[in-house]
Motif scaffolding. Structure first.
Motif, PDB file in Angstrom:
ATOM      1  N   THR A 152      36.704  32.852  42.529  1.00 48.07           N
ATOM      2  CA  THR A 152      35.809  32.249  43.519  1.00 48.07           C
ATOM      3  C   THR A 152      34.572  31.665  42.844  1.00 48.07           C
ATOM      4  O   THR A 152      34.044  30.643  43.290  1.00 48.07           O
ATOM      5  CB  THR A 152      35.401  33.276  44.589  1.00 48.07           C
TER       6      THR A 152
ATOM      7  N   ALA B  36      34.261  25.863  50.070  1.00 53.44           N
ATOM      8  CA  ALA B  36      35.064  26.101  51.273  1.00 53.44           C
ATOM      9  C   ALA B  36      36.402  26.742  50.919  1.00 53.44           C
ATOM     10  O   ALA B  36      36.890  27.627  51.632  1.00 53.44           O
ATOM     11  CB  ALA B  36      35.280  24.792  52.036  1.00 53.44           C
ATOM     12  N   GLU B  37      36.985  26.313  49.804  1.00 50.18           N
ATOM     13  CA  GLU B  37      38.248  26.902  49.360  1.00 50.18           C
ATOM     14  C   GLU B  37      38.048  28.358  48.959  1.00 50.18           C
ATOM     15  O   GLU B  37      38.896  29.216  49.242  1.00 50.18           O
ATOM     16  CB  GLU B  37      38.796  26.106  48.172  1.00 50.18           C
TER      17      GLU B  37
ATOM     18  N   GLU C 232      38.576  35.088  52.761  1.00 45.49           N
ATOM     19  CA  GLU C 232      38.944  35.480  54.130  1.00 45.49           C
ATOM     20  C   GLU C 232      40.381  35.963  54.183  1.00 45.49           C
ATOM     21  O   GLU C 232      40.692  36.949  54.870  1.00 45.49           O
ATOM     22  CB  GLU C 232      38.727  34.300  55.081  1.00 45.49           C
ATOM     23  N   ARG C 233      41.263  35.283  53.459  1.00 47.91           N
ATOM     24  CA  ARG C 233      42.679  35.683  53.422  1.00 47.91           C
ATOM     25  C   ARG C 233      42.839  37.059  52.771  1.00 47.91           C
ATOM     26  O   ARG C 233      43.566  37.918  53.274  1.00 47.91           O
ATOM     27  CB  ARG C 233      43.478  34.627  52.661  1.00 47.91           C
TER      28      ARG C 233
ATOM     29  N   ARG D 173      37.897  30.412  52.138  1.00 47.47           N
ATOM     30  CA  ARG D 173      39.235  30.601  52.729  1.00 47.47           C
ATOM     31  C   ARG D 173      40.038  31.645  51.950  1.00 47.47           C
ATOM     32  O   ARG D 173      40.726  32.486  52.553  1.00 47.47           O
ATOM     33  CB  ARG D 173      39.990  29.269  52.765  1.00 47.47           C
TER      34      ARG D 173
END
Length: 229
Positions: free
Chosen positions: A86, A96-97, A103-104, A100
């Protein structure tokens, strides 16, 4: 075992600062980079994550990202690989990626406060304070001793216009770790904005003594950005 240069290691340039706050932020010239094979010399000497760290240390982010993804395919909750990946995404303009991905992983590991901590930190840095505050509170419900999370929650609450709650979060971080420089700095900045100048100066000077990265801006000894790690 080979020595691995980590993000929090002393910088090899001799500055006395952490590597992530010094030369890691300045990509090395291409000519200075050693050629690193896909499998480092000496089979078995380095784990896949150590290989990723080595690539990242030399600014070879594409190779580091591939190695981190390989680690996460085998261990989706590997904290070091997740944080490195990250971090690479954020450095290459893909915040943003990164959100995501976290969050996953958080959905797959809802009881892991370290994943929630990392997700909250990225949301704070990307200026989504409401989402960050909600995630960081979930992390603290699982482990209320996380100093970094209290500090980042304070930043999110300050951005949301909740100074009393932000102050409480910074003070909680300092009760848990009186030597945590970012919380001293952030509390000092908050108190300065609230007109509590005497205590603000003490906090900002303490942050500077603990970590020279918190360079004061005269004449107020403040005006720096809120700090997260």
């Amino acid at each position: 075992m080979a020595q691995v240069l980590g993000r929090n290691s002393p910088c090899p340039c001799g500055s006395g600062r952490k590597y992530k706050l010094c030369c890691l932020a300045q990509p090395a010239p291409a000519a200075a980079l050693p050629r690193l094979p896909s499998s480092p010399p000496g089979a078995g000497d380095l784990s896949e994550y150590e290989t990723a760290q080595r690539y990242e240390a030399f600014g070879m982010l594409r190779e580091a990202e591939r190695a981190c993804r390989k680690v996460l395919r085998e261990d989706v909750g590997h904290r070091g690989a997740l944080r490195s990946l990250t971090g690479i995404m954020r450095r290459t303009g893909r915040t943003a990626e990164a959100v995501r991905l976290l969050e996953r992983v958080a959905r797959a590991n809802p009881q892991d406060p370290s994943v929630l901590s990392e997700l909250g930190a990225v949301q704070v840095a990307s200026k989504h304070p409401a989402a960050a505050a909600a995630v960081l509170r979930r992390a603290l419900a699982l482990d209320p001793t996380l100093v970094l999370v209290h500090n980042n929650l304070g930043i999110a609450l300050k951005d949301l216009g909740c100074p009393d709650e932000a102050e409480a979060a910074f003070r909680k971080a300092l009760r848990l770790d009186p030597g945590y420089a970012p919380a001293h700095h952030n509390l000092g900045e908050l108190l300065q904005h609230r007109g509590q100048l005497s205590e603000a100066r003490r906090c900002l000077e303490t942050a500077l003594q603990l970590s020279p990265q918190f360079t004061p801006s005269p004449p107020s000894l403040g005006n720096g950005p809120a700090r997260t790690v």
